[in-house]
Motif scaffolding. Structure first.
Motif, PDB file in Angstrom:
ATOM      1  N   GLU A 167       0.803  -1.230   0.000  1.00 39.88           N
ATOM      2  CA  GLU A 167       0.000   0.000   0.000  1.00 39.88           C
ATOM      3  C   GLU A 167       0.828   1.269   0.000  1.00 39.88           C
ATOM      4  N   ASN A 168       2.091   1.203   0.375  1.00 37.49           N
ATOM      5  CA  ASN A 168       2.944   2.389   0.412  1.00 37.49           C
ATOM      6  C   ASN A 168       3.740   2.518  -0.883  1.00 37.49           C
TER       7      ASN A 168
ATOM      8  N   ARG B 247       5.082  -2.834   1.803  1.00 38.61           N
ATOM      9  CA  ARG B 247       4.000  -3.288   2.660  1.00 38.61           C
ATOM     10  C   ARG B 247       3.902  -2.390   3.881  1.00 38.61           C
ATOM     11  N   GLN B 248       2.696  -2.253   4.416  1.00 37.55           N
ATOM     12  CA  GLN B 248       2.510  -1.496   5.632  1.00 37.55           C
ATOM     13  C   GLN B 248       3.305  -2.129   6.770  1.00 37.55           C
TER      14      GLN B 248
ATOM     15  N   SER C 188      -7.244   3.770   6.366  1.00 40.95           N
ATOM     16  CA  SER C 188      -6.965   2.969   5.182  1.00 40.95           C
ATOM     17  C   SER C 188      -7.245   3.762   3.910  1.00 40.95           C
TER      18      SER C 188
ATOM     19  N   ILE D 168      -4.287   6.095   3.315  1.00 42.22           N
ATOM     20  CA  ILE D 168      -3.091   5.386   2.850  1.00 42.22           C
ATOM     21  C   ILE D 168      -3.221   5.016   1.378  1.00 42.22           C
TER      22      ILE D 168
ATOM     23  N   ARG E 265      -4.652  -0.250  -4.361  1.00 35.91           N
ATOM     24  CA  ARG E 265      -3.450  -0.849  -3.784  1.00 35.91           C
ATOM     25  C   ARG E 265      -2.949  -1.961  -4.701  1.00 35.91           C
TER      26      ARG E 265
END
Length: 749
Positions: free
Chosen positions: A295-296, A304-305, A400, A403, A490
């Motif tokens: 997601e990043n 990954r978070q 969420s 993000i 994502r």
């Protein structure tokens, strides 16, 4: 180091002598055993060679080559000493010194101080690279390094034992990295060879093949006890964890940038298998094996978070995380997954999924992925129930949403401009996503394993300039466009599809169609796709790859991709060639099925399976039943061992070796016997020759000469040269005898 004994019967031993008041211990090893030991070192190192650094392989190779050179020099020295003054007492003593001398003779070629300094420098090098390769591989490096250097100080029997034990430890260490059927058979073969070398040390009078047979029989005899212990001995959790190995990691990574998965697809290594237990296997387009959600995005790569909410996957209370349990339209799909060692924590599932059965050490994430609580250092199995048509996260938290809408401003200005146009032209979220897919499908985009390099992984350069990439390129650009246009999106990585191996659409006794087989998912099936969040529908899977290469999403790899992979691998046994050779592909599938059963019933044999099996065989299991089973097995094993020892120690009839002249004479006797002139056992050679002279005058001269030569060779003291000369004469007499015998037969006819 290793010295040679030229005697036919060698008894390896430690002897003591007194030289200048000092007691010395000598260790003797035959030339054959020395070379066998060197061969064992090479084979043992070979099974872990892929896990070792290049510099370590070079050091080990040079060490083993040096030891082989010393062995060869020792042999040459022994031959030279024997050839200087043949037949003299001095030459015999020199020969004995080189043939039977202490192993310290070779060790003097390397000073202990030099060897110690070299060992210290090697340990320092291993320590300096420990951070780079990880603790586990550093330990393997140290073990192999010690194994290679130990051969230089093989002076006593204890050193010999230590060297063999180090080799066995290396074989055991190799099983940490691979446990498939082929590799396990290789390790078993090397174990037999190592044990045979040990037995050869004590039974050097036997041939290597004989000792090899003894080892195989002994291992076969112990197999019964091993199998019973495997089935009935409690399967306890390990008291320690395998240390982390960075370079041993295989498969996907929690950081992905364009081009990463394209490199992974060059590998034909098995990732995991799935068994649907006879149920109908979903269509290829539904086999999206979810591994990680990224997601990043920092403008270059996806991450990954750091913190993901975890829920214990114990099979209870986890359905609420996925969907409304009152929705009866969602049909469950239960299956078993057998994952290979990856030295990572992520597992695979057809989302959304619930872990069922004994799921200790497995956690479910709020992003609908499954993880192991520990590093997967060996094959692991788990059971899942998936609800493929259930929605994912009908509600999206503000955190969420934030993000999954964030992106680095100005990182890809042309894509940002296109996103603003899409947001203006398409109010509906799904219509906006479809517009991007249509654009990709109608433009001159291509799907390839060899995409051109991008400057700083620029998505602008890919989407507007090169227009050639793999799944991550398209998924990254699509996800970026969605975020820039105001849609939470994502990136998801995992595997797509799988190769089915088994019988399809078989009808069972109840008249129901079943599939008997399993899916094998390889590293080249690695894939990346996107998810967008739509109000009232939750997270929807969007795979941009389907817009540029529909075959990859619907039925699997195209011929073009297979050809590209064959070119990149440049090996004979690659995916493209094997699938295009019918008999080779059939053989591969059959062996894959065999390897699957090995993984299922041996590598993946869990404590729950053990309990169910014993309960099925013996009813309710109690401690006294387990003790009785083990005791009976021990008794049977001891009986088999006693029978084996009795068979090995039985008196053997030794075959008498005949000299060449004896063979010639008996051949002549056999020819006469065929003519009706049989020699009585009690009759002497001279009496039989006299009988032939009386009854068959035409054979008198030649057979008398042959008999005289035989008597001379048997009873007179002759030198070696005289024996050889007389044997040649006797051979000529035999040929003359055969000729006269044939002529005699013709006259009688």
């Amino acid at each position: 180091m290793m010295l040679f004994n030229k005697k036919k019967k060698l008894v390896s031993q430690n002897t003591s002598g007194n030289v200048n008041g000092k007691t010395m211990s000598n260790f003797y090893l035959s030339r054959q055993n020395s070379w066998l030991l060197c061969l064992c070192q090479c084979l043992n190192i070979a099974v872990v060679a892929l896990e070792l650094s290049t510099w370590m392989l070079i050091i080990i190779a040079l060490s083993l080559a040096w030891q082989a050179l010393l062995l060869q020099q020792n042999r040459a020295t022994a031959n030279t000493s024997r050839g200087k003054h043949p037949g003299t007492v001095q030459s015999n003593l020199a020969s004995k010194r080189h043939s039977h001398g202490p192993s310290k003779q070779l060790a003097t070629n390397i000073s202990p101080v030099v060897l110690g300094i070299f060992a210290l420098l090697g340990c320092v090098a291993i320590a300096l690279t420990a951070k780079q390769v990880g603790i586990l591989l550093s330990m393997v490096h140290l073990l192999c390094f010690s194994y290679a250097l130990k051969g230089f100080e093989l002076r006593t029997r204890r050193d010999f034992y230590q060297l063999l034990l180090l080799g066995l430890f290396i074989l055991a260490s190799a099983l940490i990295f691979r446990q498939d059927l082929v590799f396990s058979l290789i390790i078993l073969s090397l174990l037999i060879i190592n044990l045979t070398v040990l037995l050869q040390f004590f039974s050097s009078e036997n041939a290597f093949a004989t000792n090899l047979k003894v080892v195989v029989v002994l291992l076969g005899q112990s197999a019964l006890l091993a199998v019973v212990l495997f089935l009935v001995f409690p399967r306890l959790s390990p008291f320690w964890q395998v240390p982390f190995a960075k370079s041993a990691k295989t498969g996907l990574s929690d950081t992905v940038k364009p081009g990463d998965i394209a490199n992974l697809t060059r590998s034909t290594k098995l990732a995991f298998r799935a068994d649907f237990g006879g149920q109908k296997i979903p269509n290829y387009a539904q086999l999206y094996w979810r591994a990680m959600v990224l997601e990043n995005y920092d403008g270059r790569q996806w991450r990954r978070q750091n913190k993901v909410t975890q829920n214990k996957a114990d099979g209870s209370g986890t359905k609420s995380l996925i969907f409304d349990a009152s929705n009866t339209e969602v049909l469950p799909l239960t299956y078993q997954v057998f994952v290979e060692a990856s030295f990572q924590k992520y597992l695979f599932a057809l989302a959304p999924a619930v872990v069922t059965g004994n799921a200790s050490g497995i956690t479910a994430q709020t992003d609908y992925t499954i993880q192991s609580s520990t590093i997967i250092s060996q094959a692991k199995s788990y059971r899942l129930t998936s609800y493929l048509t259930a929605p994912l996260a009908l509600e999206l938290s503000p955190q969420s949403r934030q993000i999954n809408l964030s992106y680095p401003q100005g990182s890809n200005p042309r894509l940002e401009q296109l996103a603003l146009q899409l947001q203006h032209n398409y109010v509906d979220v799904q219509a906006r996503a479809q517009a991007v897919l249509t654009l990709i499908n109608q433009q001159n985009y291509s799907y390839t394993l060899q995409p051109p390099l991008l400057v700083n992984n620029s998505l602008d350069q890919f989407f507007f300039d090169s227009q050639a990439g793999f799944c991550v390129h398209y998924a990254s650009a699509f996800t970026f466009l969605m975020r820039a246009s105001g849609i939470p999106a994502r990136l998801v990585t995992g595997y797509l599809g799988g190769e089915y191996n088994g019988v399809t659409n078989e009808v069972n006794s109840a008249g129901k169609i079943v599939n008997k087989g399993h899916l094998s998912i390889y590293q080249y099936d690695a894939h990346a796709w996107s998810e967008i969040w739509v109000a009232g529908k939750g997270w929807l899977r969007i795979d941009p790859t389907g817009a540029v290469d529909p075959q990859r999403v619907n039925i699997g790899w195209s011929n073009q991709l297979l050809q590209e992979q064959a070119e990149l691998n440049n090996t004979f046994f690659n995916l493209y060639r094997m699938k295009n050779i019918a008999w080779l592909n059939t053989l591969r599938l059959q062996f894959d099925a065999l390897d699957y059963q090995w993984t299922r019933w041996v590598i993946g044999f869990t404590s729950q399976q053990q309990y169910d099996l014993l309960k099925h065989w013996f009813g309710k299991m109690v401690p006294w039943k387990l003790a009785l089973i083990i005791a009976v097995t021990l008794v049977l094993s001891m009986l088999m061992l006693m029978l084996l020892l009795h068979w090995l120690n039985r008196p053997k009839v030794k075959k008498q070796a005949f000299a060449q002249w004896q063979i010639i004479y008996h051949k002549a006797i056999d020819r006469l016997a065929k003519q009706g002139m049989e020699k009585p056992l009690a009759m002497t050679v001279n009496d039989f020759a006299k009988k032939i002279r009386q009854q068959y005058p035409e054979l008198a001269l030649v057979f008398t000469q042959l008999s005289a030569s035989y008597n001379r060779l048997c009873y007179q003291t002759l030198s070696i040269s005289e024996q050889e000369k007389q044997t040649v004469t006797m051979q000529q007499q035999y040929h003359h005898f055969i000729q006269v015998l044939k002529n005699s037969d013709k006259k009688h006819l």
